[in-house]
Scaffold this motif. Structure first.
Motif, PDB file in Angstrom:
ATOM      1  N   PHE A  95       0.835  -1.208   0.000  1.00  0.00           N
ATOM      2  CA  PHE A  95       0.000   0.000   0.000  1.00  0.00           C
ATOM      3  C   PHE A  95       0.865   1.252   0.000  1.00  0.00           C
ATOM      4  O   PHE A  95       0.587   2.211  -0.730  1.00  0.00           O
ATOM      5  CB  PHE A  95      -0.925  -0.009   1.208  1.00  0.00           C
ATOM      6  N   ALA A  96       1.925   1.254   0.807  1.00  0.00           N
ATOM      7  CA  ALA A  96       2.809   2.423   0.854  1.00  0.00           C
ATOM      8  C   ALA A  96       3.425   2.695  -0.514  1.00  0.00           C
ATOM      9  O   ALA A  96       3.550   3.851  -0.938  1.00  0.00           O
ATOM     10  CB  ALA A  96       3.897   2.211   1.904  1.00  0.00           C
ATOM     11  N   SER A  97       3.804   1.644  -1.230  1.00  0.00           N
ATOM     12  CA  SER A  97       4.386   1.839  -2.556  1.00  0.00           C
ATOM     13  C   SER A  97       3.334   2.277  -3.567  1.00  0.00           C
ATOM     14  O   SER A  97       3.643   2.994  -4.527  1.00  0.00           O
ATOM     15  CB  SER A  97       5.088   0.564  -3.025  1.00  0.00           C
ATOM     16  N   ALA A  98       2.077   1.873  -3.377  1.00  0.00           N
ATOM     17  CA  ALA A  98       1.005   2.327  -4.271  1.00  0.00           C
ATOM     18  C   ALA A  98       0.799   3.832  -4.149  1.00  0.00           C
ATOM     19  O   ALA A  98       0.453   4.509  -5.125  1.00  0.00           O
ATOM     20  CB  ALA A  98      -0.290   1.583  -3.956  1.00  0.00           C
ATOM     21  N   CYS A  99       1.024   4.357  -2.944  1.00  0.00           N
ATOM     22  CA  CYS A  99       0.876   5.801  -2.742  1.00  0.00           C
ATOM     23  C   CYS A  99       1.893   6.601  -3.557  1.00  0.00           C
ATOM     24  O   CYS A  99       1.683   7.794  -3.805  1.00  0.00           O
ATOM     25  CB  CYS A  99       1.032   6.135  -1.257  1.00  0.00           C
ATOM     26  N   LEU A 100       2.979   5.970  -3.979  1.00  0.00           N
ATOM     27  CA  LEU A 100       3.986   6.637  -4.791  1.00  0.00           C
ATOM     28  C   LEU A 100       3.597   6.666  -6.262  1.00  0.00           C
ATOM     29  O   LEU A 100       4.169   7.431  -7.043  1.00  0.00           O
ATOM     30  CB  LEU A 100       5.344   5.935  -4.645  1.00  0.00           C
ATOM     31  N   ARG A 101       2.639   5.835  -6.656  1.00  0.00           N
ATOM     32  CA  ARG A 101       2.255   5.721  -8.062  1.00  0.00           C
ATOM     33  C   ARG A 101       0.872   6.286  -8.353  1.00  0.00           C
ATOM     34  O   ARG A 101       0.562   6.596  -9.503  1.00  0.00           O
ATOM     35  CB  ARG A 101       2.295   4.244  -8.497  1.00  0.00           C
ATOM     36  N   PHE A 102       0.035   6.391  -7.315  1.00  0.00           N
ATOM     37  CA  PHE A 102      -1.331   6.892  -7.495  1.00  0.00           C
ATOM     38  C   PHE A 102      -1.527   8.126  -6.625  1.00  0.00           C
ATOM     39  O   PHE A 102      -1.202   8.100  -5.440  1.00  0.00           O
ATOM     40  CB  PHE A 102      -2.354   5.823  -7.106  1.00  0.00           C
ATOM     41  N   PRO A 103      -2.080   9.203  -7.173  1.00  0.00           N
ATOM     42  CA  PRO A 103      -2.310  10.411  -6.377  1.00  0.00           C
ATOM     43  C   PRO A 103      -3.234  10.181  -5.189  1.00  0.00           C
ATOM     44  O   PRO A 103      -3.117  10.851  -4.171  1.00  0.00           O
ATOM     45  CB  PRO A 103      -2.937  11.385  -7.378  1.00  0.00           C
ATOM     46  N   VAL A 104      -4.168   9.245  -5.324  1.00  0.00           N
ATOM     47  CA  VAL A 104      -5.074   8.901  -4.227  1.00  0.00           C
ATOM     48  C   VAL A 104      -5.031   7.392  -4.017  1.00  0.00           C
ATOM     49  O   VAL A 104      -5.229   6.615  -4.958  1.00  0.00           O
ATOM     50  CB  VAL A 104      -6.523   9.344  -4.525  1.00  0.00           C
ATOM     51  N   ALA A 105      -4.747   6.982  -2.793  1.00  0.00           N
ATOM     52  CA  ALA A 105      -4.742   5.562  -2.430  1.00  0.00           C
ATOM     53  C   ALA A 105      -5.450   5.431  -1.084  1.00  0.00           C
ATOM     54  O   ALA A 105      -5.026   6.020  -0.090  1.00  0.00           O
ATOM     55  CB  ALA A 105      -3.317   5.025  -2.353  1.00  0.00           C
ATOM     56  N   LEU A 106      -6.540   4.679  -1.077  1.00  0.00           N
ATOM     57  CA  LEU A 106      -7.332   4.489   0.133  1.00  0.00           C
ATOM     58  C   LEU A 106      -7.363   3.003   0.471  1.00  0.00           C
ATOM     59  O   LEU A 106      -7.574   2.158  -0.408  1.00  0.00           O
ATOM     60  CB  LEU A 106      -8.759   5.000  -0.062  1.00  0.00           C
ATOM     61  N   GLY A 107      -7.157   2.671   1.743  1.00  0.00           N
ATOM     62  CA  GLY A 107      -7.137   1.286   2.171  1.00  0.00           C
ATOM     63  C   GLY A 107      -7.983   1.062   3.397  1.00  0.00           C
ATOM     64  O   GLY A 107      -8.794   1.919   3.783  1.00  0.00           O
ATOM     65  N   PRO A 108      -7.798  -0.079   4.068  1.00  0.00           N
ATOM     66  CA  PRO A 108      -8.602  -0.400   5.257  1.00  0.00           C
ATOM     67  C   PRO A 108      -8.500   0.642   6.367  1.00  0.00           C
ATOM     68  O   PRO A 108      -9.417   0.758   7.186  1.00  0.00           O
ATOM     69  CB  PRO A 108      -8.021  -1.746   5.699  1.00  0.00           C
ATOM     70  N   GLY A 109      -7.434   1.400   6.407  1.00  0.00           N
ATOM     71  CA  GLY A 109      -7.300   2.424   7.425  1.00  0.00           C
ATOM     72  C   GLY A 109      -8.135   3.662   7.164  1.00  0.00           C
ATOM     73  O   GLY A 109      -8.217   4.549   8.029  1.00  0.00           O
ATOM     74  N   TYR A 110      -8.768   3.739   5.994  1.00  0.00           N
ATOM     75  CA  TYR A 110      -9.534   4.935   5.647  1.00  0.00           C
ATOM     76  C   TYR A 110     -10.943   4.878   6.230  1.00  0.00           C
ATOM     77  O   TYR A 110     -11.338   5.760   6.983  1.00  0.00           O
ATOM     78  CB  TYR A 110      -9.592   5.083   4.129  1.00  0.00           C
ATOM     79  N   ASN A 111     -11.694   3.861   5.871  1.00  0.00           N
ATOM     80  CA  ASN A 111     -13.017   3.663   6.480  1.00  0.00           C
ATOM     81  C   ASN A 111     -13.480   2.234   6.203  1.00  0.00           C
ATOM     82  O   ASN A 111     -12.812   1.466   5.507  1.00  0.00           O
ATOM     83  CB  ASN A 111     -14.043   4.693   5.985  1.00  0.00           C
TER      84      ASN A 111
END
Length: 243
Positions: free
Chosen positions: A209-225
């Motif tokens: 997930f952390a690496s996806a944040c480097l490639r996508f301007p918005v990355a939402l995962g289980p910690g979001y909601n």
């Protein structure tokens, strides 16, 4: 007869400066335009993005160029397994252009998904330069399949309290929902069951997930909601949201 060298110094400096300028210009020409340029492709400003090339200081700039031009995007995606399709237009709000049917990225396959080229290209960069490294680091294996829910869906944004009233980025296939991964040793890792665990599967998912944040301007995962408890929402539009 004695020469007054001091009188010649300004002319000499000008000559040296001109010579140096010629050398610099010639060197720059050879570096940029000669077929046997010493610059590796990832550092060559005139070479388009290659997903397989190592990351360099020019990679983000090359990626932006590829994402901003449909033809360049399709060219950069050439190492992936996809078919170019005719653009889809359901309405002014729901459409896919340029549209591709994607079935594989690097070492990872996908269940066939229709999406926008730009979404597929970001996904390819993530698989090559983030996802596989995370799998090797935490699982000692490769990701053989990226499992997903969807990319294109003509709908509004979903919120815990109901519809958000605005169209989702899925309405233009500008996002993909990734639900888990099949690993080359046969393991199936899913966000719904493995995100909160203490073991290597959970560490892999957090690193991925952390690496996806480097490639996508918005990355939402289980910690979001709670709506994202079982998937990563990876979005090409927007900016700077990684939760």
């Amino acid at each position: 007869m004695r020469y007054d060298w001091k009188a010649f110094r300004p002319a000499l400096r000008r000559a040296v400066l001109r010579f140096s300028l010629v050398v610099i210009l010639f060197g720059g020409y050879v570096t940029l335009f000669h077929p046997k340029s010493p610059l590796p492709d990832e550092w060559h400003p005139l070479t388009p993005l290659d997903v397989k090339a190592p990351v360099s200081g020019l990679t983000k700039w090359k990626l932006r160029n590829a994402l901003s031009d449909d033809a360049a995007c399709l060219q950069a995606l050439r190492g992936s397994r996809y078919a170019q399709l005719e653009s889809l237009r359901e309405s002014a709000q729901c459409h896919i252009s340029p549209r591709v049917a994607l079935t594989g990225l690097g070492a990872a396959r996908l269940e066939r998904i229709e999406t926008r080229c730009q979404t597929a290209l970001r996904l390819a960069m993530w698989e090559r330069h983030g996802l596989q490294a995370a799998a090797e680091r935490h699982l000692g294996a490769q990701v053989s399949e990226i499992r997903h829910f969807s990319s294109y869906s003509c709908r509004e944004i979903r919120r815990p309290g109901g519809s958000g009233g605005r169209m989702s980025s899925h309405a233009t296939a500008d996002a993909i929902d990734v639900s888990g991964f099949r690993i080359s040793d046969g393991r199936l890792i899913q966000l719904k069951s493995d995100w909160a665990g203490p073991g290597p599967a959970a560490r892999f998912l957090r690193d991925a997930f952390a690496s996806a944040c480097l490639r996508f301007p918005v990355a939402l995962g289980p910690g979001y909601n709670a709506l994202h408890a079982d998937h990563f929402h990876l979005q090409g539009s927007g900016w700077g949201l990684c939760r």
